[in-house]
Design a protein around this motif. Sequence first.
Motif, short mmCIF file in Angstrom:
data_model
loop_
_atom_site.label_atom_id
_atom_site.label_comp_id
_atom_site.label_asym_id
_atom_site.label_seq_id
_atom_site.Cartn_x
_atom_site.Cartn_y
_atom_site.Cartn_z
N GLU A 106 2.58 -1.49 3.86
CA GLU A 106 2.40 -0.15 3.67
C GLU A 106 4.39 0.04 3.91
OE1 GLU A 106 1.22 3.98 6.25
OE2 GLU A 106 2.12 1.86 7.23
N VAL A 165 -3.74 4.68 -2.69
CA VAL A 165 -4.26 5.06 -2.12
C VAL A 165 -4.12 6.50 -2.16
CG1 VAL A 165 -5.32 6.05 -0.06
CG2 VAL A 165 -3.80 3.80 0.15
N THR A 173 -5.61 2.37 5.52
CA THR A 173 -6.47 1.44 4.17
C THR A 173 -5.20 -0.27 4.35
OG1 THR A 173 -6.37 3.19 2.50
CG2 THR A 173 -5.96 1.87 1.36
N GLU A 208 -3.95 11.53 3.44
CA GLU A 208 -4.11 10.17 2.21
C GLU A 208 -5.09 8.45 3.05
OE1 GLU A 208 -0.66 11.60 2.09
OE2 GLU A 208 -2.36 13.06 1.27
N LYS A 243 -2.72 5.98 4.49
CA LYS A 243 -2.32 4.82 4.21
C LYS A 243 -2.64 3.33 5.05
CE LYS A 243 1.88 5.23 2.79
NZ LYS A 243 1.93 7.28 2.93
N THR A 244 -2.39 4.22 6.36
CA THR A 244 -1.97 2.60 7.43
C THR A 244 -3.92 2.61 7.85
OG1 THR A 244 -0.70 4.14 8.20
CG2 THR A 244 -1.74 2.77 9.44
N VAL A 290 0.98 -1.22 -0.12
CA VAL A 290 0.01 -0.14 0.47
C VAL A 290 1.01 1.79 -0.06
CG1 VAL A 290 -1.49 1.07 1.32
CG2 VAL A 290 -1.68 -1.42 0.86
N THR A 291 0.86 1.74 -1.44
CA THR A 291 2.22 3.55 -1.38
C THR A 291 0.56 4.60 -1.52
OG1 THR A 291 3.47 4.54 -2.09
CG2 THR A 291 2.41 2.49 -3.68
N GLY A 292 0.53 5.17 -1.69
CA GLY A 292 0.26 6.92 -1.80
C GLY A 292 0.31 7.57 -2.87
#
Lengths: 558, 558
Positions: free
Chosen positions: B299, B329, B75, B70, B72-73, B60-62
């Motif tokens: 992440e 994300v 998500t 955003e 990320k965590t 999971v990146t953004g």
Amino acid sequence: MLHDSEIAEAAELWPIARVAHEMLGVPDEALIPYGRHMAKLDRTWLSTLDDAPLGRLVLVTGISPTPAGEGKTTTVVGLTDGLRQIGVKAAAALREPSMGPVFGMKGGAAGGGYAQVVPMTEINLHFTGDFAAIAAANNLLAALLDNHLHHGNALDIDPRTITWRRVLDVNDRSLRDVVTGLGGTANGVPREDAWDIVVASELMAIFCLATSLTDLKERIGRIVLAHTRDGSPVTAAQLEAQDALTILLAGALQPNLVQTLEHSPAFVHGGPFANIAHGCSSVLATRTALQLNDVVVTEAGFGADLGAEKFFDLKCRLSGLRPGAAVVVATVRALKHHGGVPVAETGTEDLEALRRGGANLRRHLQNLRDVFGVPAVVAINRFPNDTEAEIEVVREIAESEDCRAVASTHAVDGGAGAVELAEAVQNLLDKDEVSFSYCYPDEGGVVEKAEAVARRVYRAEGVGFSKRALKQLDRIEADGLGHLPVCFAKTQYSFSTDPKALGAPEGHTVDVRDVRLSAGAGFVVLVAGEVMTMPGLPKVPASARMTIDGEGHIRGLS
Amino acid sequence: MLHDSEIAEAAELWPIARVAHEMLGVPDEALIPYGRHMAKLDRTWLSTLDDAPLGRLVLVTGISPTPAGEGKTTTVVGLTDGLRQIGVKAAAALREPSMGPVFGMKGGAAGGGYAQVVPMTEINLHFTGDFAAIAAANNLLAALLDNHLHHGNALDIDPRTITWRRVLDVNDRSLRDVVTGLGGTANGVPREDAWDIVVASELMAIFCLATSLTDLKERIGRIVLAHTRDGSPVTAAQLEAQDALTILLAGALQPNLVQTLEHSPAFVHGGPFANIAHGCSSVLATRTALQLNDVVVTEAGFGADLGAEKFFDLKCRLSGLRPGAAVVVATVRALKHHGGVPVAETGTEDLEALRRGGANLRRHLQNLRDVFGVPAVVAINRFPNDTEAEIEVVREIAESEDCRAVASTHAVDGGAGAVELAEAVQNLLDKDEVSFSYCYPDEGGVVEKAEAVARRVYRAEGVGFSKRALKQLDRIEADGLGHLPVCFAKTQYSFSTDPKALGAPEGHTVDVRDVRLSAGAGFVVLVAGEVMTMPGLPKVPASARMTIDGEGHIRGLS
């Protein structure tokens, strides 16, 4: 005999839940496990014990320490195991070791030989994280203080008066004297600063004296960090820090339970310095142990002049705990050293030197009886080359003060080697001849209290105060804290302030050159000697001899 | 909606042993409990998994981060719960929060809303003691170094070249620039020094990259602390420090297991900075999670230009792990900000700004596909006032790069809100269109590698090096470390080094002004922007708003 770490590694530990059930009747839901062999006792469950009757409290103290070593911690462990062997529901209450010395000179501090608390490696390292929590809270308070200066100093704090230091649990002499806040306006306000080892923090003393989470928070709020430019004290409460620090300490404040090699319960919790603080494990762990056992064996730092005095006048006074008996640990070698024999030659029989050195033991026994009203037994921590004649001389010395002396071999034989000592202690408790009193009453000022300790315990002619110390006392008086009890920081090697004056000196003067306020802990520290609050590492630190393999097997930790 | 801490407090946590059994098939004997809801996985038991096949790894990146946030965590947590809801054996692999920000500005970092890992309070505070262990080891090494100077400096270290700093897990700007060793010959050697927050320590990066205890020890031994007066590197091995530091870290190196609010397993372990280090949780925890699950969601820090690049080029390269898919994300608000809308106005529908800002998202999607060969899906972390039209525009932006975009409401709805996202991710994994490659090969020098990242990922025209940086590169080359991969420290807000250049800038130059060697971690840090490695506290720190009552109930921690 095997090395301490080999003995610890070969030990068959019980799961901590079994120790809790079988030895204490404590159910699973009371335990917060940390690994398989350590646990904390849950705060909520502990509150159900509030009305439980307390067992009897036995203080293990010692003669004035010598480089020959006495063995107080091993005696606590051996005596606890010995009491369990004669059917007494007993537990130990001990201090946690500091990691600084573990990697420096001394190695671990969880007892030795067959009188150890285990798991030794974990206890000597991070254990359940209490010291890390205390350091984190201590250093957050320091950051909040410097942050206040940075953001405009609304309280008008005089940065030169700041007494709150940062701490680490490492021996690091480079941090004794530093300048912080350099590098321009973004980096705070430049000032002189100093670091202590975590056990020297006032927060460690507070942690060990707190009787509840609420009491902990109130004590933290009362910490005096500095003074304003017009001379008023600045407290942690004024920085709105007491809740955040208490949040950081709430988990840690729950007492730790581990076991001896013989599965006796051991409450190992907290560990303040014995010079600038009171040197005893936590009140909460001691009280919990007393609620769950008939006898609790605990320990104070250094010899009885410093350690026992602070145990009685600070820990007992501030918590309401009452001692039932004292054990004074002595070794034949150390008594010969007090009688004038150089340490290297104390292995040879010398009855005359032993009799001369016995004056030190007698003085401690007199103090326990006459000043504090606590009956005592002498534990001779027996070494292989002590002769029967020497043991007999120590017995005579003790008997001259109406005390029994019992040779104990727990380091080699475990609890079986301390059965006679356990019987002697139980006998003392059964006779119940305690008429406990403090060295001085709650009333009176710092000078009066200092005089009482110096004259009655140290047998000094009196106390001298430097101009600086008198000025500091004036400020403490002005802050409304002139009624606090006192905590002497002086050499542990002598009743006097001269570390070379062995035996039982008298007629000396105790010169107080510096005064430190521990308003949160609730005492005034009187500095009458060199006080080292951040040790250094030796040229070849213990760390250099340690090894660990790919499976995690450690060598050289103790 | 309830506050994060209220949701966490109301949650019915499973005993961690139940999570281990039911969710992972892990037996009791594999668990080292820390409290009732946290555990480490025992090293000995883990070694039985060595031949287990690995599950698929989802990163999971953004988009480039904005002040609009955003998520990320959350998500990672929501996607993991969503995967479990559609019957996939999935787990999360996350970084541990740092205590510094918890008491400073930001509050906790364990997800949010109904996409949290719990127990939230413990995870945000001391957790299982990993950060304290890393700090203790880091600071022991510093003490050993200064101790070497004090005891005669046999290695002839030039104190001005020391790069090894002490660390604390607190926001304390006063420690950024200090002088230590003052006060005379007993207190070591005076020198300039600086403190970092613990997550910025090279030891944290080493901890997270180590593949075994042996690898950890070897990496520690390779740490370069300083140089001698004749220019040779001085390593931790030369101070005989690697075993002692490994002893301090051995327990901590075992992965932590906790749970999401829906009892999905979460491996929360390690947490290096994402600028001067690689910004990913530990290799050992990720690998363990992959051995025990079919899909692991993890992440990386910041946007995909920094975080994903380092995840692939550092964590994957140095560990051999392979990604199976990426999730980028994005939020509607953040994309509008990239399209030129001030943060305060991003709550209003603005499809044109959204389309303009979409360039940032497209660039990240292109990089993932063209540079790294990793298929991606866009997760729109949906906010209540995002309009259907806006969501549709983001879908179009993603489709223009042949990617799906899925709106996800896990923060409000938990795993149920992320089921569509989970299906999209599983679909991507099933298609198995990965043709993973690094941005640059192992071969080649630092300058070549830096050029590759700058041109291919940042779309810069090239890299400029200051004289100072070139001199530092010469030294690294001379030390035989010129082949290491690179770790850029630059602003996370832009593909360029100008934090104000939002969207998808190109043609800029990346100016490297400073180079730092992380020889133990195994990379060279290229500093191309302001790097803050010790945060400060705000005027009113979060600590001032926290409360705790006598029973231990905490308010205001997150």
